[in-house]
Design an enzyme around this catalytic site. Structure first.
Site, short mmCIF file in Angstrom:
data_model
loop_
_atom_site.label_atom_id
_atom_site.label_comp_id
_atom_site.label_asym_id
_atom_site.label_seq_id
_atom_site.Cartn_x
_atom_site.Cartn_y
_atom_site.Cartn_z
N VAL A 66 -2.72 23.95 15.84
CA VAL A 66 -2.09 23.22 16.94
C VAL A 66 -2.20 21.70 16.80
CG1 VAL A 66 -2.24 25.03 18.70
CG2 VAL A 66 -4.16 23.44 18.39
N ASN A 92 -3.73 25.25 25.58
CA ASN A 92 -5.03 25.86 25.85
C ASN A 92 -5.99 25.91 24.66
OD1 ASN A 92 -6.90 27.83 27.29
ND2 ASN A 92 -6.19 29.06 25.55
N SER A 146 -11.81 20.97 31.27
CA SER A 146 -13.11 21.63 31.48
C SER A 146 -13.85 20.85 32.55
CB SER A 146 -13.92 21.60 30.18
OG SER A 146 -15.27 21.97 30.42
N TYR A 159 -16.91 16.85 22.89
CA TYR A 159 -16.15 17.86 23.64
C TYR A 159 -15.83 17.34 25.04
CZ TYR A 159 -15.05 22.28 25.99
OH TYR A 159 -14.43 23.28 26.71
N SER A 162 -13.22 14.74 24.94
CA SER A 162 -11.88 15.30 24.68
C SER A 162 -11.30 15.90 25.96
CB SER A 162 -11.94 16.35 23.55
OG SER A 162 -12.50 17.57 24.01
N LYS A 163 -12.15 16.49 26.78
CA LYS A 163 -11.64 17.12 28.00
C LYS A 163 -11.33 16.07 29.08
CE LYS A 163 -11.57 21.33 26.48
NZ LYS A 163 -10.28 22.00 26.22
N1 LIG Z 1 -15.32 29.48 27.36
C1 LIG Z 1 -15.72 28.56 28.23
O1 LIG Z 1 -16.82 28.63 28.79
C2 LIG Z 1 -14.79 27.41 28.55
C3 LIG Z 1 -15.13 26.57 29.63
C4 LIG Z 1 -14.28 25.50 29.93
C5 LIG Z 1 -13.14 25.28 29.18
N2 LIG Z 1 -12.86 26.12 28.13
C6 LIG Z 1 -11.66 25.82 27.36
O2 LIG Z 1 -10.78 26.94 27.43
C7 LIG Z 1 -9.94 26.97 26.27
C8 LIG Z 1 -9.99 28.37 25.67
O3 LIG Z 1 -11.33 28.66 25.31
P1 LIG Z 1 -11.84 30.16 25.14
O4 LIG Z 1 -13.14 30.28 25.85
O5 LIG Z 1 -10.76 31.11 25.46
O6 LIG Z 1 -12.16 30.14 23.57
P2 LIG Z 1 -11.66 31.09 22.37
O7 LIG Z 1 -12.35 30.57 21.16
O8 LIG Z 1 -11.85 32.52 22.76
O9 LIG Z 1 -10.10 30.82 22.29
C9 LIG Z 1 -9.57 29.68 21.68
C10 LIG Z 1 -8.38 30.11 20.84
O10 LIG Z 1 -7.82 28.93 20.25
C11 LIG Z 1 -7.59 29.18 18.90
N3 LIG Z 1 -7.66 27.92 18.16
C12 LIG Z 1 -8.75 27.12 18.00
N4 LIG Z 1 -8.43 26.07 17.23
C13 LIG Z 1 -7.11 26.19 16.91
C14 LIG Z 1 -6.22 25.41 16.13
N5 LIG Z 1 -6.61 24.27 15.53
N6 LIG Z 1 -4.94 25.83 16.01
C15 LIG Z 1 -4.53 26.99 16.59
N7 LIG Z 1 -5.35 27.77 17.33
C16 LIG Z 1 -6.62 27.37 17.48
C17 LIG Z 1 -8.67 30.15 18.45
O11 LIG Z 1 -8.30 30.88 17.28
C18 LIG Z 1 -8.79 31.04 19.69
O12 LIG Z 1 -7.91 32.14 19.63
C19 LIG Z 1 -10.47 25.88 25.34
O13 LIG Z 1 -9.65 24.72 25.47
C20 LIG Z 1 -11.86 25.61 25.88
O14 LIG Z 1 -12.29 24.30 25.59
C21 LIG Z 1 -13.64 27.17 27.81
#
Ligand SMILES: NC(=O)c1ccc[n+]([C@@H]2O[C@H](COP(=O)([O-])OP(=O)(O)OC[C@H]3O[C@@H](n4cnc5c(N)ncnc54)[C@H](O)[C@@H]3O)[C@@H](O)[C@H]2O)c1
Length: 258
Positions: A66, A92, A146, A159, A162-163
């Protein structure tokens, strides 16, 4: 299908091979959306396409990074060629490498990859998507930020930065494009049921257990959030139910930073 807020709507979502993106893709499919799903994890993305197609949804995968302009261009081109329009962009995909702790400890390579994957991607996808949305009268953009973008978390500096940048990007898009019918909003989840795949991959079982315990102490609701709970807010912000909301950063953190 319980409701169909997205019947005849075309949704482009990134990071949909797992976690929050997958939960949101399932809910969009369940509500009638046609979907372009982007992820770099080819095998898992293909499994998701099989699952959602089995539910009767029109789904097309785009495998790519992405943070590359070519991926964003291909994804928007795919939405237009396969479905003729684009109504919703869900930015996302994100990473949260465990090794990137304080700024002093963060290598330049890690800094670049966090900023590129978490922030530059949203710029690239919005840049491609917005003209396509304007051509059909508008749309909605939802960006995953986030709670760490609102209040700094310890040992997670790049991180959090970035958010915070994603929240600022959300507000800029809302300022510049709401008048053309494009609402842009961010979600700010607190700690969810699983941490991002890249972070989880380098954590020990003890570290994961400690995180869970810390979360239940710190979060007023006493637990981690589920991906399904957060995905519901994504669909709310992507739908006309939030028709007067643009530029918002919606906290979904169990009261963590209240
Ligand atoms: N899990 C948490 O506690 C949490 C809390 C706050 C915010 N978030 C945010 O939510 C979003 C989703 O996180 P999640 O928990 O579902 O994590 P996850 O790792 O399960 O999902 C992230 C997805 O993004 C894909 N991805 C990562 N880098 C990529 C790239 N360069 N190109 C294409 N695809 C890419 C990964 O393969 C994965 O499928 C993120 O932006 C994360 O920062 C997560």
């Amino acid at each position: 299908m319980n409701s169909s807020r997205f019947a005849d709507r075309v949704v482009l979502a990134t990071g949909t091979a797992s976690g929050l993106g997958l939960a949101a893709a399932r809910q969009f499919a369940n509500e009638g959306a046609s979907l372009v799903l982007v992820d770099r994890d080819e095998q898992s993305l293909r499994d998701v396409v099989v699952e959602l197609s089995g539910m009767g949804a029109n789904v097309v995968p785009v495998v790519g990074d992405v943070s590359r302009a070519l991926t964003a261009q291909e994804a928007v081109r795919t939405a237009l060629s396969q479905f003729g329009r684009l109504d919703v962009l869900f930015n996302n995909a994100g990473i949260d490498p465990l090794e990137a702790t304080t700024l002093v400890e963060t290598t330049e390579d890690l800094w670049d990859s966090i900023i590129n994957v978490n922030v530059k991607s949203a710029y690239l996808f919005a840049k491609e998507a917005i003209p396509a949305m304007i051509a059909t009268g508008g749309g909605a953009i939802v960006n995953t930020a986030s709670s760490a973008g609102m209040r700094a978390s310890a040992q997670e500096a790049a991180y959090g930065i970035s958010k915070a940048a994603i929240i600022a990007l959300t507000r800029s898009l809302a300022r510049d494009f709401s008048a053309q019918g494009i609402r842009t909003n961010a979600i700010c989840p607190g700690p969810l049921e699983a941490i991002t795949t890249d972070r989880r991959a380098t954590m020990s079982d003890e570290q994961k257990a400690a995180r869970r315990e810390r979360v239940s102490d710190l979060v007023p609701l006493g637990r981690e959030g589920t991906y399904e709970e957060v995905a519901k807010s994504v669909l709310f912000l992507a739908s006309s139910e939030s028709s007067y909301t643009s530029g918002a950063a919606l906290l979904i953190d169990g009261g963590l930073i209240a």
